[in-house]
Design a protein around this motif. Sequence first.
Motif, PDB file in Angstrom:
ATOM      1  N   LEU A  53       0.833  -1.213   0.000  1.00  0.00           N
ATOM      2  CA  LEU A  53       0.000   0.000   0.000  1.00  0.00           C
ATOM      3  C   LEU A  53       0.865   1.260   0.000  1.00  0.00           C
ATOM      4  CD1 LEU A  53      -2.861  -0.874   2.507  1.00  0.00           C
ATOM      5  CD2 LEU A  53      -3.006  -0.742   0.014  1.00  0.00           C
ATOM      6  N   ALA A  54       1.924   1.246   0.803  1.00  0.00           N
ATOM      7  CA  ALA A  54       2.796   2.416   0.884  1.00  0.00           C
ATOM      8  C   ALA A  54       3.537   2.650  -0.431  1.00  0.00           C
ATOM      9  CB  ALA A  54       3.786   2.258   2.037  1.00  0.00           C
ATOM     10  N   GLN A  55       3.861   1.587  -1.144  1.00  0.00           N
ATOM     11  CA  GLN A  55       4.471   1.749  -2.463  1.00  0.00           C
ATOM     12  C   GLN A  55       3.469   2.383  -3.423  1.00  0.00           C
ATOM     13  OE1 GLN A  55       5.750  -2.300  -3.311  1.00  0.00           O
ATOM     14  NE2 GLN A  55       7.878  -1.706  -2.978  1.00  0.00           N
ATOM     15  N   MET A  56       2.234   1.965  -3.315  1.00  0.00           N
ATOM     16  CA  MET A  56       1.194   2.486  -4.203  1.00  0.00           C
ATOM     17  C   MET A  56       0.977   3.983  -3.986  1.00  0.00           C
ATOM     18  SD  MET A  56      -2.625   0.901  -4.570  1.00  0.00           S
ATOM     19  CE  MET A  56      -3.227   1.558  -3.043  1.00  0.00           C
ATOM     20  N   THR A  57       1.082   4.432  -2.739  1.00  0.00           N
ATOM     21  CA  THR A  57       0.861   5.840  -2.434  1.00  0.00           C
ATOM     22  C   THR A  57       2.136   6.672  -2.518  1.00  0.00           C
ATOM     23  OG1 THR A  57       1.201   5.493  -0.069  1.00  0.00           O
ATOM     24  CG2 THR A  57      -1.067   5.295  -0.902  1.00  0.00           C
ATOM     25  N   GLY A  58       3.281   6.011  -2.761  1.00  0.00           N
ATOM     26  CA  GLY A  58       4.543   6.727  -2.855  1.00  0.00           C
ATOM     27  C   GLY A  58       5.218   6.961  -1.524  1.00  0.00           C
ATOM     28  N   GLU A  59       4.716   6.357  -0.460  1.00  0.00           N
ATOM     29  CA  GLU A  59       5.292   6.553   0.869  1.00  0.00           C
ATOM     30  C   GLU A  59       6.436   5.594   1.174  1.00  0.00           C
ATOM     31  OE1 GLU A  59       1.894   6.474   3.457  1.00  0.00           O
ATOM     32  OE2 GLU A  59       0.818   7.697   2.006  1.00  0.00           O
ATOM     33  N   TYR A  60       6.631   4.590   0.320  1.00  0.00           N
ATOM     34  CA  TYR A  60       7.758   3.669   0.440  1.00  0.00           C
ATOM     35  C   TYR A  60       8.265   3.431  -0.979  1.00  0.00           C
ATOM     36  CZ  TYR A  60      10.729   0.014   2.308  1.00  0.00           C
ATOM     37  OH  TYR A  60      11.832  -0.712   2.695  1.00  0.00           O
ATOM     38  N   PRO A  61       9.582   3.323  -1.183  1.00  0.00           N
ATOM     39  CA  PRO A  61      10.113   3.218  -2.546  1.00  0.00           C
ATOM     40  C   PRO A  61       9.552   2.013  -3.305  1.00  0.00           C
ATOM     41  CG  PRO A  61      11.883   3.443  -0.936  1.00  0.00           C
ATOM     42  CD  PRO A  61      10.619   3.282  -0.164  1.00  0.00           C
ATOM     43  N   ALA A  62       9.067   2.277  -4.492  1.00  0.00           N
ATOM     44  CA  ALA A  62       8.562   1.228  -5.377  1.00  0.00           C
ATOM     45  C   ALA A  62       9.575   1.004  -6.493  1.00  0.00           C
ATOM     46  CB  ALA A  62       7.216   1.657  -5.964  1.00  0.00           C
ATOM     47  N   PRO A  63       9.478  -0.138  -7.163  1.00  0.00           N
ATOM     48  CA  PRO A  63      10.378  -0.352  -8.297  1.00  0.00           C
ATOM     49  C   PRO A  63      10.203   0.766  -9.326  1.00  0.00           C
ATOM     50  CG  PRO A  63       9.173  -2.360  -7.766  1.00  0.00           C
ATOM     51  CD  PRO A  63       8.578  -1.256  -6.951  1.00  0.00           C
TER      52      PRO A  63
END
Length: 186
Positions: A100-110
């Motif tokens: 979820l945090a990757q989706m919202t940009g709050e945790y680094p996503a690929p």
Amino acid sequence: MSSPTPLDAMRWTPDTDQPRFPALLIPADPTATVHLVDLGDNAHAGARKVIGCDLIEKVTVEQAGLISLDFLLDEEGSPECLSDAVFNRRATILGYALRLAQMTGEYPAPPDVDKRDLAMAAAVWKRHVRLYGPIVILGADERTGDWVPVPERLVEFAAEALAPERAVREVRSVSGRGRRFRVGFR
């Protein structure tokens, strides 16, 4: 002096030896503390010893940069071989919270991953991923496939996401029993 935080419990203190290979351990027992463990000189052997098994299965969460995250569990504790394994709600919640945090940009996503793909990954995790038994989390170098120490950013994220007093979002239980629990993340 302020009281210790969940993140403090997951850090190595100056009066202890620095770990050779730090990994995050999320015990299946919900009353046991999530903490860093030292896997020693051989990460694979160290993880097997900490988890208490012969065969390890991994669930990978990709992230930005060259390091992904591997959630390691006893192969016997996988949903296909449930045996006596205990559902590890905190590790399952952490994996979902990361998605979820990757989706919202709050945790680094690929890099170069569409938000719809991240949303799909979160939905798949929520519906289909169940982690059982103790879970060891470490980094994985995407160039070599070798395990690396758990990233500090994940330790900080886990401390926040798993701290009950910081729970800020309520989501449906991943246990499938219709109960509700809280997941904390910004």
